[in-house]
Design an enzyme around this catalytic site. Sequence first.
Site, PDB file in Angstrom:
ATOM      1  N   LYS A  73     -49.997  21.028 -11.791  1.00 51.06           N
ATOM      2  CA  LYS A  73     -49.834  20.251 -13.027  1.00 51.06           C
ATOM      3  C   LYS A  73     -50.743  20.801 -14.115  1.00 51.06           C
ATOM      4  CE  LYS A  73     -49.778  15.422 -14.616  1.00 51.06           C
ATOM      5  NZ  LYS A  73     -50.012  14.010 -14.221  1.00 51.06           N
ATOM      6  N   SER A 148     -46.509  10.715 -15.009  1.00 59.18           N
ATOM      7  CA  SER A 148     -46.591  11.863 -15.906  1.00 59.18           C
ATOM      8  C   SER A 148     -46.404  13.202 -15.185  1.00 59.18           C
ATOM      9  CB  SER A 148     -47.958  11.877 -16.608  1.00 59.18           C
ATOM     10  OG  SER A 148     -49.009  11.996 -15.657  1.00 59.18           O
ATOM     11  N   SER A 172     -48.522   8.148 -11.464  1.00 58.05           N
ATOM     12  CA  SER A 172     -47.975   9.387 -12.018  1.00 58.05           C
ATOM     13  C   SER A 172     -47.573  10.439 -11.002  1.00 58.05           C
ATOM     14  CB  SER A 172     -48.985  10.003 -12.999  1.00 58.05           C
ATOM     15  OG  SER A 172     -49.163   9.171 -14.107  1.00 58.05           O
TER      16      SER A 172
END
Length: 478
Positions: A73, A148, A172
């Site tokens: 990420k 996210s 997330s």
Amino acid sequence: MALKKLREMLDSKEISAVELTEQYLDRIENSDKEINSYITVCKENALADAKKAQEVIDSGNSGAFTGLPISVKDNICTLGVKTTCASHMLDDFIPPYNATVMEKLKKDNIVMLGKTNMDEFAMGGSSQTSYFGGVKNPYDLTRVTGGSSGGAAASVSADLCAAALGSDTGGSVRQPASFCGVTGLKPTYGTVSRWGLIAFASSLDQIGVIAKSAEDTGYMLEGIYGYDENDATSSKKSEGNYNSLIGSDVSKLKIGVPKEFFGDGLNDEVKTAVLNAVEYYKKLGCEIVDVSLPSLEYAVSAYYLISSAEAASNLSRFDGIKYGLRSGLGEDFNDLIKNSRREGFGQEVKRRIMLGNYALCSGYYDAYYKNATRIRTQIRNEYADIFSKCDVMLTPTAPTTAYKIGEQENDPVKMYLADIYTVTVNIAGLPAISTTCGYDSKGLPIGMSLIGKAFDEKTIIAVCDRFEKDFERKEIVL
């Protein structure tokens, strides 16, 4: 393909690390233009790392992760590779160091394929607030991936990496895993070092794992957990051996089912699939225990007050002076800061900074932030009571399946309420894992979550693995 199987193939020379990396890079090149799961693809670096990994394998000294290709990420710092947080503010930031999790994996010669797309500064639940464009769900390109860590989940779901590192502040990792039909593990707060994770809300953030199965998430967690002297919030309580209970008898466990998670607002198809999972465990012999989390109705409000207050504080460092975007407009120091932040941050980030600063203002602190911290304590106490009666808690991961792009993003309140089933885990600092338990009438994945006692990841991984062994996931054809 399972990480253990890839490990066997690499060590037996059935495939080389370079060949495996090339296969994933080819898939990214051919399929990710539409999905947009990656912000940065590290083709040259990945092939160089794969070549080095193969040399280690050939020497007979390979470790658990040598040559395995993963995605990371884009809020986890990577030495020499752009780390943007999907924001214009950091769109040219190249960290001079690795996050602790990357240091651990790089020592074992893992291959990083690239940095995955996300909601800007991890603020959002759809992965549509990215400066680099939204991520599309591999199951249906007209739908969101959740957020996210939507890019991480999509990259695993579409087989554009073997596993992914994400971060989980209020769901997330778990919510996008649910929307994209994969498995997402959020460890106990403090299990994994946050050093090098660009902070959103420091008391809630935790690096997690997204993979094809519960066993794979445990495999990955084994490589990144542990105390870190660079992170004052990391813990020495983690014991490792996260897959050690896989295959053991789980039929004597008590599974709590909280009534508040099955009320109004839960989609009927989601409710049916999750309750069918409850029946599965009941048939195994598990004792199903009715439990209650009365503070659930206040959880979203408490979460957004705490997280936004911490975000406002953490993001104050982005002022156009030290690093990040610097505006070319303004005649003085104050104008420079104001214009840099206005140009660098997106709408959702600005909204949360404003909410956080408001909650911390003199005159409002007691009414908002202080009350939110009281709810945090209450939720922790309620979980302690629940786990005095059961071993694991089972809930829906999200109230719906993946929704259409553009359907909710313009309604912040509706977006925030979608986090209702995940935020309590972060507030209480507990571990949780989400896996697919069914599909709706449109063929979209439905996720269920298993929540465990603090530092008891091995139990929820084993309970989740038992379900996955008897559940047939649909394969995506791109």
